[in-house]
Design an enzyme around this catalytic site. Sequence first.
Site, PDB file in Angstrom:
ATOM      1  N   HIS A   1       0.857  -1.194   0.000  1.00 46.24           N
ATOM      2  CA  HIS A   1       0.000   0.000   0.000  1.00 46.24           C
ATOM      3  C   HIS A   1       0.888   1.238   0.000  1.00 46.24           C
ATOM      4  O   HIS A   1       1.437   1.612   1.035  1.00 46.24           O
ATOM      5  CB  HIS A   1      -0.908   0.022   1.244  1.00 46.24           C
ATOM      6  CG  HIS A   1      -1.861   1.176   1.259  1.00 46.24           C
ATOM      7  ND1 HIS A   1      -3.219   1.005   1.466  1.00 46.24           N
ATOM      8  CD2 HIS A   1      -1.684   2.506   1.080  1.00 46.24           C
ATOM      9  CE1 HIS A   1      -3.819   2.186   1.426  1.00 46.24           C
ATOM     10  NE2 HIS A   1      -2.896   3.113   1.195  1.00 46.24           N
TER      11      HIS A   1
ATOM     12  N   HIS B   1       1.478   5.372  -1.849  1.00 47.52           N
ATOM     13  CA  HIS B   1       1.064   6.462  -2.747  1.00 47.52           C
ATOM     14  C   HIS B   1       2.307   7.016  -3.419  1.00 47.52           C
ATOM     15  O   HIS B   1       3.202   7.525  -2.741  1.00 47.52           O
ATOM     16  CB  HIS B   1       0.356   7.562  -1.945  1.00 47.52           C
ATOM     17  CG  HIS B   1      -0.890   7.088  -1.279  1.00 47.52           C
ATOM     18  ND1 HIS B   1      -2.129   7.142  -1.879  1.00 47.52           N
ATOM     19  CD2 HIS B   1      -1.085   6.492  -0.080  1.00 47.52           C
ATOM     20  CE1 HIS B   1      -3.036   6.614  -1.073  1.00 47.52           C
ATOM     21  NE2 HIS B   1      -2.428   6.208   0.033  1.00 47.52           N
TER      22      HIS B   1
ATOM     23  N   LYS C   1      -9.449  -0.911  -5.626  1.00 48.99           N
ATOM     24  CA  LYS C   1      -9.459  -0.171  -4.371  1.00 48.99           C
ATOM     25  C   LYS C   1     -10.813   0.462  -4.109  1.00 48.99           C
ATOM     26  O   LYS C   1     -11.339   1.213  -4.944  1.00 48.99           O
ATOM     27  CB  LYS C   1      -8.384   0.929  -4.442  1.00 48.99           C
ATOM     28  CG  LYS C   1      -8.333   1.834  -3.239  1.00 48.99           C
ATOM     29  CD  LYS C   1      -7.758   1.139  -2.010  1.00 48.99           C
ATOM     30  CE  LYS C   1      -7.950   1.989  -0.761  1.00 48.99           C
ATOM     31  NZ  LYS C   1      -6.735   2.175   0.005  1.00 48.99           N
TER      32      LYS C   1
ATOM     33  N   HIS D   1     -10.436   0.791   2.028  1.00 51.11           N
ATOM     34  CA  HIS D   1     -10.253   1.831   3.038  1.00 51.11           C
ATOM     35  C   HIS D   1     -11.440   1.678   3.986  1.00 51.11           C
ATOM     36  O   HIS D   1     -12.548   2.104   3.682  1.00 51.11           O
ATOM     37  CB  HIS D   1     -10.219   3.231   2.409  1.00 51.11           C
ATOM     38  CG  HIS D   1      -9.943   4.300   3.432  1.00 51.11           C
ATOM     39  ND1 HIS D   1      -8.768   5.007   3.474  1.00 51.11           N
ATOM     40  CD2 HIS D   1     -10.683   4.743   4.490  1.00 51.11           C
ATOM     41  CE1 HIS D   1      -8.795   5.836   4.513  1.00 51.11           C
ATOM     42  NE2 HIS D   1      -9.958   5.695   5.139  1.00 51.11           N
TER      43      HIS D   1
ATOM     44  N   HIS E   1      -4.416  -0.590   6.104  1.00 54.28           N
ATOM     45  CA  HIS E   1      -3.924   0.258   7.202  1.00 54.28           C
ATOM     46  C   HIS E   1      -4.808   0.200   8.439  1.00 54.28           C
ATOM     47  O   HIS E   1      -5.383   1.208   8.856  1.00 54.28           O
ATOM     48  CB  HIS E   1      -3.725   1.713   6.744  1.00 54.28           C
ATOM     49  CG  HIS E   1      -4.814   2.272   5.845  1.00 54.28           C
ATOM     50  ND1 HIS E   1      -6.146   2.237   6.178  1.00 54.28           N
ATOM     51  CD2 HIS E   1      -4.747   2.859   4.630  1.00 54.28           C
ATOM     52  CE1 HIS E   1      -6.834   2.797   5.198  1.00 54.28           C
ATOM     53  NE2 HIS E   1      -6.011   3.181   4.254  1.00 54.28           N
TER      54      HIS E   1
ATOM     55  N   ASP F   1       1.420   2.762   3.480  1.00 58.26           N
ATOM     56  CA  ASP F   1       0.562   3.936   3.273  1.00 58.26           C
ATOM     57  C   ASP F   1       1.396   5.220   3.298  1.00 58.26           C
ATOM     58  O   ASP F   1       0.920   6.270   3.735  1.00 58.26           O
ATOM     59  CB  ASP F   1      -0.575   4.014   4.294  1.00 58.26           C
ATOM     60  CG  ASP F   1      -1.698   4.936   3.823  1.00 58.26           C
ATOM     61  OD1 ASP F   1      -1.697   5.336   2.650  1.00 58.26           O
ATOM     62  OD2 ASP F   1      -2.580   5.259   4.638  1.00 58.26           O
TER      63      ASP F   1
HETATM   64  O1  DOR Z   1      -3.385   9.501   5.338  1.00 58.21           O
HETATM   65  C1  DOR Z   1      -3.769   9.170   4.230  1.00 58.21           C
HETATM   66  N1  DOR Z   1      -3.267   9.715   3.086  1.00 58.21           N
HETATM   67  N2  DOR Z   1      -4.741   8.270   4.141  1.00 58.21           N
HETATM   68  C2  DOR Z   1      -5.303   7.957   2.971  1.00 58.21           C
HETATM   69  O2  DOR Z   1      -6.183   7.152   2.982  1.00 58.21           O
HETATM   70  C3  DOR Z   1      -4.906   8.655   1.725  1.00 58.21           C
HETATM   71  C4  DOR Z   1      -3.555   9.172   1.810  1.00 58.21           C
HETATM   72  C5  DOR Z   1      -3.200  10.150   0.698  1.00 58.21           C
HETATM   73  O3  DOR Z   1      -3.453   9.850  -0.473  1.00 58.21           O
HETATM   74  O4  DOR Z   1      -2.623  11.193   0.998  1.00 58.21           O
HETATM   75 ZN    ZN Z   2      -3.396   5.114   1.466  1.00 54.87          ZN
END
Ligand code: DOR
Ligand code: ZN
Length: 362
Positions: A29, A31, A115, A152, A190, A263
Amino acid sequence: MVALGQCRQRRILRFAPMPLTLRAPDDFHVHLRDGAEMAAVVPHTALRFARVLVMPNLQPPIATAAQALAYRERILAAVPRGTRFEPLMTLYLTAATTPEEVQRASASGLIHAVKYYPAGATTHSEHGVTDLRRVYRVLAALENSGIPLAVHGEVVDPEVDVFDRERVFIERVLIDLLERFPGIKIVLEHITTREAVDFVFAGPERLAATITAHHLLMNRNALFDGGLRPHHYCLPLLKREEDRQALVRAAGSGNPKFFLGTDSAPHARGAKETSCGCAGIYTAHAAMELYAEVFEEAGALPRLEGFASTFGAAFYDLPPNPDTITLARTPWRVPASLPFGDGVLIPFRAGAECRWGLVHER
Ligand code: DOR
Ligand code: ZN
């Protein structure tokens, strides 16, 4: 004299911290964003992880197989030369997603999860699902394809206290989802609460969970430690100490239903340090080092490899990675900020020390 010298040397050797070599881990997971921001963060992740499950919450979202494959090419172009790195792509589930799109995703062999963001639950989730009944046909297609649904797990009902949103999601949504689709594989992403830990332990084999380093290291006091701490704000929110301890027990348990998902979620400094800041904690620069710290403190270092390198791959039907990384007890100071496109981001532990270091990158 000689004997004393040898003795002392032996004692030093005995207490010298041993390096830790692990099968190369995967992050289920993360980004990575896009463009120049992506180029700034991908190397941190690619030095530590052989494969990563890439979140699709770009703007616009990665909602089709074609978009996911194009995004994959952009990610690969940002990987340091000579590093073998595999982005495992995901599709963003929207009310417009079709069963045919799931089939295309499955046929590509490069898309490994769909997702589900409840609309409004987090950053860039506005295209998410408001009513799950509208995507039942898509969920049935997932059941047939074997592609997991990455969830989520928070309700967005404003009546529900923000710290209870995960627990209520399990009661109101997840139990029904598992019953209604008895073949679907689900990753509760998460997780942050004791209730989620207990639920996953007790649930069927097709239910698993990822755990972040920041939820293992901090409880919600860290949000208000001497003042408001925007760089500790993430979703789901940090919870109580008893929840953190339950997460540490689950991660270190050796139970294959719990595996690594950072995450790591980079945001420009200005988007965090403002009157309405974005959720997300950046840990990619030190991810394995931070997990090693948690596992060491829990006396669970021998179980780090399962959590980081084998359990997730097994759940996602992927072969184990052939290469390794090596960590050692070599403290280092995290930079106060890191470049991020046109601006900077503030990494987790900015300006402070990490106890474990990466001595052999991939
Ligand atoms: O803290 C987070 N940031 N939780 C999420 O679910 C998305 C993520 C983000 O894309 O910044
Ligand atoms: Zn995330």
